[in-house]
Design an enzyme around this catalytic site. Structure first.
Site, PDB file in Angstrom:
ATOM      1  N   HIS A  84      15.013   7.570  52.763  1.00 48.40           N
ATOM      2  CA  HIS A  84      15.143   7.438  51.296  1.00 48.40           C
ATOM      3  C   HIS A  84      14.394   8.843  50.590  1.00 48.40           C
ATOM      4  O   HIS A  84      14.335   9.072  49.759  1.00 48.40           O
ATOM      5  CB  HIS A  84      14.040   6.557  50.842  1.00 48.40           C
ATOM      6  CG  HIS A  84      14.479   5.100  50.875  1.00 48.40           C
ATOM      7  ND1 HIS A  84      15.604   4.113  49.539  1.00 48.40           N
ATOM      8  CD2 HIS A  84      14.381   4.003  51.923  1.00 48.40           C
ATOM      9  CE1 HIS A  84      15.549   3.200  50.106  1.00 48.40           C
ATOM     10  NE2 HIS A  84      15.050   2.880  52.043  1.00 48.40           N
ATOM     11  N   ASN A 158      16.664  -2.374  46.779  1.00 44.51           N
ATOM     12  CA  ASN A 158      17.851  -1.813  47.446  1.00 44.51           C
ATOM     13  C   ASN A 158      18.982  -2.025  46.702  1.00 44.51           C
ATOM     14  O   ASN A 158      17.874  -3.817  46.243  1.00 44.51           O
ATOM     15  CB  ASN A 158      17.301  -2.295  49.373  1.00 44.51           C
ATOM     16  CG  ASN A 158      17.066  -1.583  49.704  1.00 44.51           C
ATOM     17  OD1 ASN A 158      16.287   0.150  49.411  1.00 44.51           O
ATOM     18  ND2 ASN A 158      16.998  -1.536  51.044  1.00 44.51           N
TER      19      ASN A 158
HETATM   20 FE1  HDD Z   1      11.488   1.037  52.947  1.00 47.14          FE
HETATM   21  C1  HDD Z   1      10.011   3.972  51.708  1.00 47.14           C
HETATM   22  C2  HDD Z   1      12.718   0.114  50.258  1.00 47.14           C
HETATM   23  C3  HDD Z   1      12.021  -1.890  54.608  1.00 47.14           C
HETATM   24  C4  HDD Z   1       8.740   1.968  55.596  1.00 47.14           C
HETATM   25  N1  HDD Z   1      11.147   1.774  51.040  1.00 47.14           N
HETATM   26  C5  HDD Z   1      11.432   2.903  51.236  1.00 47.14           C
HETATM   27  C6  HDD Z   1      12.543   3.336  49.449  1.00 47.14           C
HETATM   28  C7  HDD Z   1      13.209   2.421  49.296  1.00 47.14           C
HETATM   29  C8  HDD Z   1      12.157   1.571  50.573  1.00 47.14           C
HETATM   30  C9  HDD Z   1      12.734   1.634  48.104  1.00 47.14           C
HETATM   31  C10 HDD Z   1      11.508   4.742  48.382  1.00 47.14           C
HETATM   32  C11 HDD Z   1      10.880   5.020  48.012  1.00 47.14           C
HETATM   33  C12 HDD Z   1      10.680   6.099  46.848  1.00 47.14           C
HETATM   34  O1  HDD Z   1      12.180   6.350  46.223  1.00 47.14           O
HETATM   35  O2  HDD Z   1       9.724   6.902  46.842  1.00 47.14           O
HETATM   36  N2  HDD Z   1      12.194  -0.396  52.675  1.00 47.14           N
HETATM   37  C13 HDD Z   1      12.341  -0.983  51.261  1.00 47.14           C
HETATM   38  C14 HDD Z   1      13.211  -2.428  51.494  1.00 47.14           C
HETATM   39  C15 HDD Z   1      13.007  -2.941  52.382  1.00 47.14           C
HETATM   40  C16 HDD Z   1      12.354  -1.572  53.202  1.00 47.14           C
HETATM   41  C17 HDD Z   1      13.941  -2.710  50.184  1.00 47.14           C
HETATM   42  C18 HDD Z   1      13.248  -4.193  52.511  1.00 47.14           C
HETATM   43  C19 HDD Z   1      13.663  -5.561  52.020  1.00 47.14           C
HETATM   44  N3  HDD Z   1      10.430   0.042  54.263  1.00 47.14           N
HETATM   45  C20 HDD Z   1      11.083  -1.182  55.345  1.00 47.14           C
HETATM   46  C21 HDD Z   1      10.067  -0.984  56.090  1.00 47.14           C
HETATM   47  C22 HDD Z   1       9.097   0.044  56.408  1.00 47.14           C
HETATM   48  C23 HDD Z   1       9.503   0.825  55.658  1.00 47.14           C
HETATM   49  C24 HDD Z   1      10.480  -2.279  57.260  1.00 47.14           C
HETATM   50  C25 HDD Z   1       7.984   0.024  57.545  1.00 47.14           C
HETATM   51  C26 HDD Z   1       7.351  -0.664  58.377  1.00 47.14           C
HETATM   52  N4  HDD Z   1       9.992   2.843  53.273  1.00 47.14           N
HETATM   53  C27 HDD Z   1       8.835   2.978  54.342  1.00 47.14           C
HETATM   54  C28 HDD Z   1       7.991   4.311  54.395  1.00 47.14           C
HETATM   55  C29 HDD Z   1       8.995   5.032  53.028  1.00 47.14           C
HETATM   56  C30 HDD Z   1      10.360   4.406  52.494  1.00 47.14           C
HETATM   57  C31 HDD Z   1       8.149   5.274  55.445  1.00 47.14           C
HETATM   58  C32 HDD Z   1       9.358   6.532  53.094  1.00 47.14           C
HETATM   59  C33 HDD Z   1       8.768   6.678  51.865  1.00 47.14           C
HETATM   60  C34 HDD Z   1       7.975   6.075  51.453  1.00 47.14           C
HETATM   61  O3  HDD Z   1       7.771   4.443  51.807  1.00 47.14           O
HETATM   62  O4  HDD Z   1       7.644   6.441  50.324  1.00 47.14           O
HETATM   63  O5  HDD Z   1       6.875   3.666  54.275  1.00 47.14           O
END
Ligand code: HDD
Length: 718
Positions: A84, A158
């Site tokens: 993202h 999402n």
């Molecule tokens: Fe995630 C960012 C949504 C599964 C680990 N995720 C991130 C963002 C969104 C989502 C919208 C961007 C937030 C922003 O604008 O700063 N992610 C989801 C959804 C998931 C999902 C709807 C499943 C239902 N994500 C998911 C899993 C993991 C992560 C299973 C790790 C085990 N996601 C992350 C992250 C991020 C992230 C690495 C990257 C930047 C952040 O968190 O702030 O931690």
């Protein structure tokens, strides 16, 4: 507009309401001063020249101004989000309609209609880097931070209701597979490559979400035209401590609309900022983006009856099974002042909940609960990221956590521990009755084990439900998207495996994709879009794991758009050259403006046109701006103007592409030759309107409809 909002939101900190977020940001706002200084306040007399030994000599180490400026610049970047990374954000508010949810939750944000809760929302794509194009085919992030009086609530969702995988332990694999391949960092912001489909073909739990991404949902027209989903099952907890399961939805009041793939690709090059620009411009024009919050609430007993598991994030709960109750409205009406400070530094965490809500045992959610705090520390560099203006809660913060890099708070006194008597025992724990968070006391039994539940085993049923719920045009788009994506996969075995999965979802889908990949003998040439659409009309599958639902109109886009709300915010290109009838332009502009739509004159050059009846100001040129950035095209009268345009390749392509992309075109009778040259029929039914009389009704209805899918635009080259 912005200043109005400032006033509305209480620009004077002294007048601020407890629910105002703006003052906490303004406190850190540094308006530009009149004297140029360094970061420690020393006035600078020369910002053009570094200090050197002689006018042509080497620079001196002593030059503290040069060193500070360059050193700060060297450290300007922080790591982009690992997923993202590409996104845009806006401020706004949320208000619940009434207190009818009190029977399910004590959360004030969901039950007190007198409260206006400030929000910050960040929309994003998943796979691309920070500088990638907005219109890449992808899942889109829809992350909402509510600054409630009980602390921040982040709904980090999402625009697609299921997710690719069931267990967080597979997330790094999924992301490594979809990101650019690591040896040569190709391709950028695209799933159409071998490693992604290698993973997908070996991991059938991804198929349901893959179908969504390959559908029109993967290429939304704008953020305002996207639905949002919390994805996981969460809990609501009421005053008696009873829990219900809940799924969160955002329903866009502007309707759900998408781009077409050719258009998305065109935009990726011609206006890579298409989505963020659209949101920014709408807000600046005073047209806020609006969604209703919808909830699907169901009991654990109900969930136990479903033939799928509500803890499995690759499944959705069909709206036919549990209807969505619309409970409140979110409005985004203020652009950030600084992209980095707000949109880049905003940090979301699914762990941010308020009393009255809780998690479920969804193993994907459980893993996320660890990941987000961890990533914020890495990305923002310190556990003190919670002090940044965009992340600071409105609720007061008081605890014994201390120190760390970039600590901003100055905590006085000697007591930094609990229990204490020297500090009067404060800050003290807050009992549940007074708002302290208490975890729902879910009863658990079981052995420690690494194993998927049997109830997670069906990977095809909901992909079939989604397929069945598509209109035949939407199905055609899915076939074309898979032909495109798999057509870019170089390893034949992976393509063949994918065809096997697609055939299992639906035989016609699988066969048609196979035909495009040369894996099926055809009697004749490949079907055109129109032929393919016809062929797919009756292609449905028997579903499983869908609660007995075979088809759910809420999953498709047609039902959402048969009653389009209005043309508010739609953008119309008026294509014109010297000799155009100025009166035609004025009339069209007035009609569109009255209904909240926007018109821009696109000409062969900037400046103004010598119109019939007066000069006409030009907003954009055919060189800089394709019709892909507009929702419709209008060709006003003026034989000389239309002759010039008919002789310009860019102008002819402008019209042809609008038609190819399904957009309404309105033309004066003078435009017949140009339409013919661009390959357009004059057919109101197919959205090409001849405006001979004064009535623009048909065109406006077409604009509200957004696209005309009944065209056979196959022969128009992109
Ligand atoms: Fe995630 C960012 C949504 C599964 C680990 N995720 C991130 C963002 C969104 C989502 C919208 C961007 C937030 C922003 O604008 O700063 N992610 C989801 C959804 C998931 C999902 C709807 C499943 C239902 N994500 C998911 C899993 C993991 C992560 C299973 C790790 C085990 N996601 C992350 C992250 C991020 C992230 C690495 C990257 C930047 C952040 O968190 O702030 O931690």
């Amino acid at each position: 507009m912005k200043d109005d909002h400032r006033k509305q939101h209480g620009a004077q900190p002294s007048k601020a309401q407890p629910s105002d977020k703006l003052p906490t940001i303004q406190e850190a706002t540094q308006p530009s001063g009149t004297r140029l200084t360094d970061n420690l306040g020393h006035a600078i007399s020369d910002d053009q020249n570094s200090l050197r030994a002689g006018v042509r000599g080497p620079s001196l180490l002593e030059d503290f101004l040069l060193r500070e400026k360059i050193s700060h610049f060297d450290h300007e970047r922080i790591p982009e989000r690992v997923v993202h990374a590409r996104g845009a954000g806006a401020h706004g508010t949320f208000r619940v309609y009434d207190n009818s949810l009190s029977e399910f939750t004590v959360a004030k944000v969901l039950t007190d209609p007198s409260r206006e809760t400030p929000v910050f929302v960040r929309f994003s794509t998943v796979a691309g880097s920070r500088g990638s194009a907005d219109t890449a085919r992808d899942v889109h992030g829809f992350a909402v931070k509510f600054y409630t009086q009980e602390g921040n609530w982040d709904l980090v969702g999402n625009n697609i209701p299921p997710f690719f995988i069931q267990d967080a332990i597979k997330f790094p694999d999924l992301i490594h597979a979809v990101k650019p391949e690591p040896h040569r960092e190709i391709p950028q912001a695209a799933s159409a490559h071998d490693t992604f489909y290698d993973f997908v073909s070996l991991t059938p739990e991804t198929l349901h979400t893959l179908m969504w991404v390959m559908s029109d949902r993967g290429i939304p027209r704008s953020f305002a035209n996207m639905e949002g989903f919390g994805v996981h099952t969460f809990r609501l907890v009421n005053a008696e401590g009873q829990s219900h399961f809940v799924k969160f939805h955002w329903k866009p009041l502007a309707g759900i609309h998408s781009l077409v793939w050719d258009e998305a690709q065109e935009l990726a090059g011609r206006d890579a900022d298409f989505h963020r620009r659209n949101m920014w411009d709408s807000i600046e024009m005073g047209q806020p983006l609006e969604w209703e919050l919808g909830l699907q609430i169901f009991s654990e007993a109900q969930a136990a009856q479903f033939d799928f598991d509500v803890l499995d994030a690759t499944k959705l709960v069909p709206e036919n099974l549990v209807p969505v109750k619309r409970v409140g409205k979110m409005t985004l009406d203020r652009n950030p002042d600084n992209y980095f400070s707000e949109t880049e530094q905003v940090a979301f965490m699914p762990t941010n909940l308020v009393p009255g809500m809780d998690f479920s045992d969804d193993p994907l959610l459980q893993g996320r609960l660890f990941s987000y705090l961890d990533t914020q520390i890495s990305r923002l560099g310190t556990p003190n990221w919670t002090e940044l203006p965009i992340n600071r809660p409105l609720a007061p913060v008081s605890n014994h956590q201390r120190d760390g890099q970039m600590r901003r708070a100055v905590n006085p006194g000697r007591v930094a521990y609990e229990p204490n008597s020297l500090g009067g025992g404060q800050p003290a724990e807050v009992p549940a009755a007074q708002g302290g968070f208490v975890t729902y006391p879910e009863a658990l039994t079981g052995v420690k084990i690494r194993q998927r539940a049997e109830s997670f085993a069906d990977h095809y049923g909901q992909a079939q439900l989604f397929w069945n719920s598509m209109s035949s045009v939407e199905k055609m788009h899915i076939v074309r998207a898979q032909q495109f994506e798999l057509g870019k996969v170089e390893t034949r075995e992976i393509r063949v495996k994918m065809i096997g999965h697609l055939r299992r979802i639906n035989a016609v889908l699988g066969d048609q994709v196979a035909a495009g990949l040369g894996e099926l003998e055809l009697a004749g040439p490949l079907p055109t879009d129109a032929e393919l659409t016809k062929l797919l009309a009756g292609a449905t599958s028997q579903t499983t794991a869908s609660g007995g639902v075979q088809q759910d109109a809420a999953l498709g886009m047609v039902e959402h758009n048969t009653a389009p709300p209005s043309i508010k915010g739609r953008k119309v290109a008026i294509l014109a050259a010297d000799g155009v009838k100025a009166a035609d332009i004025e009339a069209m502009k007035a009609v569109l403006k009255a209904q909240g739509a926007v018109a821009e004159v696109v000409g062969p050059h900037l400046g103004s046109l010598k119109g019939e009846g007066g000069a006409v100001a030009v907003d954009k040129t055919v060189l800089t701006t394709p019709s892909a950035v507009y929702d419709a095209v209008y060709l006003p009268g003026g034989a000389a103007s239309l002759k010039v345009l008919g002789g310009m390749g860019d102008a002819v392509r402008f019209v042809a592409q609008a038609y190819k992309h399904g957009k309404p075109v309105a033309a004066s009778p003078d435009a017949a030759a140009l339409l013919q040259r661009a390959g357009l029929p004059t057919s109101a039914e197919q959205g090409v309107f001849e405006l001979s009389g004064a009535s623009t009704d048909g065109f406006l209805a077409g604009l509200a409809q957004h696209r005309f899918w009944n065209r056979s635009g196959d022969l128009i080259p992109a």
